[in-house]
Design a protein around this motif. Structure first.
Motif, PDB file in Angstrom:
ATOM      1  N   PHE A  20       0.839  -1.198   0.000  1.00  0.00           N
ATOM      2  CA  PHE A  20       0.000   0.000   0.000  1.00  0.00           C
ATOM      3  C   PHE A  20       0.878   1.254   0.000  1.00  0.00           C
ATOM      4  N   ARG A  21       1.819   1.308   0.930  1.00  0.00           N
ATOM      5  CA  ARG A  21       2.666   2.500   1.057  1.00  0.00           C
ATOM      6  C   ARG A  21       3.623   2.654  -0.114  1.00  0.00           C
ATOM      7  N   GLY A  25      -1.132   3.626  -2.169  1.00  0.00           N
ATOM      8  CA  GLY A  25      -2.478   3.180  -1.836  1.00  0.00           C
ATOM      9  C   GLY A  25      -3.067   2.131  -2.752  1.00  0.00           C
ATOM     10  N   VAL A  26      -2.313   1.720  -3.773  1.00  0.00           N
ATOM     11  CA  VAL A  26      -2.817   0.701  -4.709  1.00  0.00           C
ATOM     12  C   VAL A  26      -2.254  -0.658  -4.298  1.00  0.00           C
ATOM     13  N   VAL A  27      -3.143  -1.641  -4.169  1.00  0.00           N
ATOM     14  CA  VAL A  27      -2.753  -2.981  -3.739  1.00  0.00           C
ATOM     15  C   VAL A  27      -3.396  -3.993  -4.687  1.00  0.00           C
ATOM     16  N   GLY A  28      -2.669  -5.047  -4.998  1.00  0.00           N
ATOM     17  CA  GLY A  28      -3.195  -6.101  -5.861  1.00  0.00           C
ATOM     18  C   GLY A  28      -3.771  -7.241  -5.056  1.00  0.00           C
ATOM     19  N   THR A  95      -2.418   8.596  -0.948  1.00  0.00           N
ATOM     20  CA  THR A  95      -1.215   9.266  -0.435  1.00  0.00           C
ATOM     21  C   THR A  95      -1.532  10.196   0.725  1.00  0.00           C
ATOM     22  N   GLU A  96      -2.791  10.253   1.135  1.00  0.00           N
ATOM     23  CA  GLU A  96      -3.180  11.116   2.248  1.00  0.00           C
ATOM     24  C   GLU A  96      -3.074  10.371   3.572  1.00  0.00           C
ATOM     25  N   ARG A  97      -2.777  11.127   4.613  1.00  0.00           N
ATOM     26  CA  ARG A  97      -2.746  10.601   5.981  1.00  0.00           C
ATOM     27  C   ARG A  97      -3.430  11.650   6.840  1.00  0.00           C
ATOM     28  N   PHE A  98      -4.504  11.256   7.533  1.00  0.00           N
ATOM     29  CA  PHE A  98      -5.266  12.237   8.299  1.00  0.00           C
ATOM     30  C   PHE A  98      -5.838  11.616   9.567  1.00  0.00           C
ATOM     31  N   ARG A  99      -6.168  12.480  10.501  1.00  0.00           N
ATOM     32  CA  ARG A  99      -6.828  12.047  11.724  1.00  0.00           C
ATOM     33  C   ARG A  99      -8.323  11.918  11.444  1.00  0.00           C
ATOM     34  N   ALA A 100      -8.943  10.986  12.152  1.00  0.00           N
ATOM     35  CA  ALA A 100     -10.387  10.787  12.015  1.00  0.00           C
ATOM     36  C   ALA A 100     -10.945  10.356  13.368  1.00  0.00           C
ATOM     37  N   VAL A 101     -12.237  10.475  13.494  1.00  0.00           N
ATOM     38  CA  VAL A 101     -12.948   9.983  14.669  1.00  0.00           C
ATOM     39  C   VAL A 101     -13.856   8.861  14.195  1.00  0.00           C
ATOM     40  N   ASP A 146      -4.212  17.013   6.719  1.00  0.00           N
ATOM     41  CA  ASP A 146      -3.322  15.850   6.696  1.00  0.00           C
ATOM     42  C   ASP A 146      -2.334  15.939   7.855  1.00  0.00           C
ATOM     43  N   VAL A 147      -1.853  14.789   8.291  1.00  0.00           N
ATOM     44  CA  VAL A 147      -0.838  14.741   9.344  1.00  0.00           C
ATOM     45  C   VAL A 147       0.437  14.150   8.758  1.00  0.00           C
ATOM     46  N   SER A 148       1.538  14.399   9.419  1.00  0.00           N
ATOM     47  CA  SER A 148       2.811  13.869   8.951  1.00  0.00           C
ATOM     48  C   SER A 148       2.868  12.371   9.203  1.00  0.00           C
ATOM     49  N   SER A 149       3.799  11.702   8.561  1.00  0.00           N
ATOM     50  CA  SER A 149       3.910  10.257   8.664  1.00  0.00           C
ATOM     51  C   SER A 149       4.325   9.782  10.042  1.00  0.00           C
ATOM     52  N   ASP A 150       4.810  10.677  10.883  1.00  0.00           N
ATOM     53  CA  ASP A 150       5.230  10.237  12.220  1.00  0.00           C
ATOM     54  C   ASP A 150       4.129  10.448  13.265  1.00  0.00           C
TER      55      ASP A 150
END
Length: 151
Positions: A20-21, A25-28, A95-101, A146-150
């Motif tokens: 994925f990474r 985000g594309v996976v077979g 390619t997005e990374r975000f916080r969610a509830v 978006d949030v950083s990868s860390d």
């Protein structure tokens, strides 16, 4: 035997996460053509961050639905218990990374999302047959930028 099965599933999940990474985000394989996201929760007992690849369904502006099917096993997946204890999660989508509830969907919304996912992944009906009650439909609502990868 259960420990070996769990170890194999965790190893498989790690391979999916790496793919994925590496491929934005594309996976077979079994996920080819499906929308996949990575859900990171905090362990309810350990406090450690745990990441799981999950099939997802758009649920409206800034919202995604995931399904706690656990392959039809007779218990909910660990990630579900983690987000019940701590509903603030991190989502990777493309390619997005975000916080969610996270929150369980209920009523008409749950039924609508469940029916839409069954149309995409009919195997969920088999999982429901052996699950310990209705499979939870969880809605992840994006919070902020978006949030950083860390994070």
């Amino acid at each position: 035997m259960a420990e070996q099965d769990q170890a194999q599933r965790l190893q498989w999940n790690e391979q999916v996460i790496e793919e994925f990474r590496a491929n934005k985000g594309v996976v077979g394989g079994p996920f080819e053509g499906a929308t996949l996201l990575l859900l990171t929760t905090r362990g309810a007992h350990t406090g450690l961050r745990r990441t799981m690849p999950l099939a997802a369904l758009p649920a409206g502006e800034g919202r995604w639905a995931v399904f706690a099917a656990n392959g039809g096993r007779p218990h909910r997946p660990g990630w579900y218990y983690n987000l019940v204890a701590e509903p603030e999660v991190t989502v990777e989508l493309g390619t997005e990374r975000f916080r969610a509830v996270a929150a369980d969907a209920a009523g008409e919304e749950r039924e609508r999302l469940w029916a839409a996912q069954l149309a995409v992944l009919p195997a969920l009906a088999d999982f429901q047959a052996t699950a310990p009650g209705p499979i939870p439909v969880v809605v992840l609502t994006r919070q902020g930028r978006d949030v950083s990868s860390d994070a």
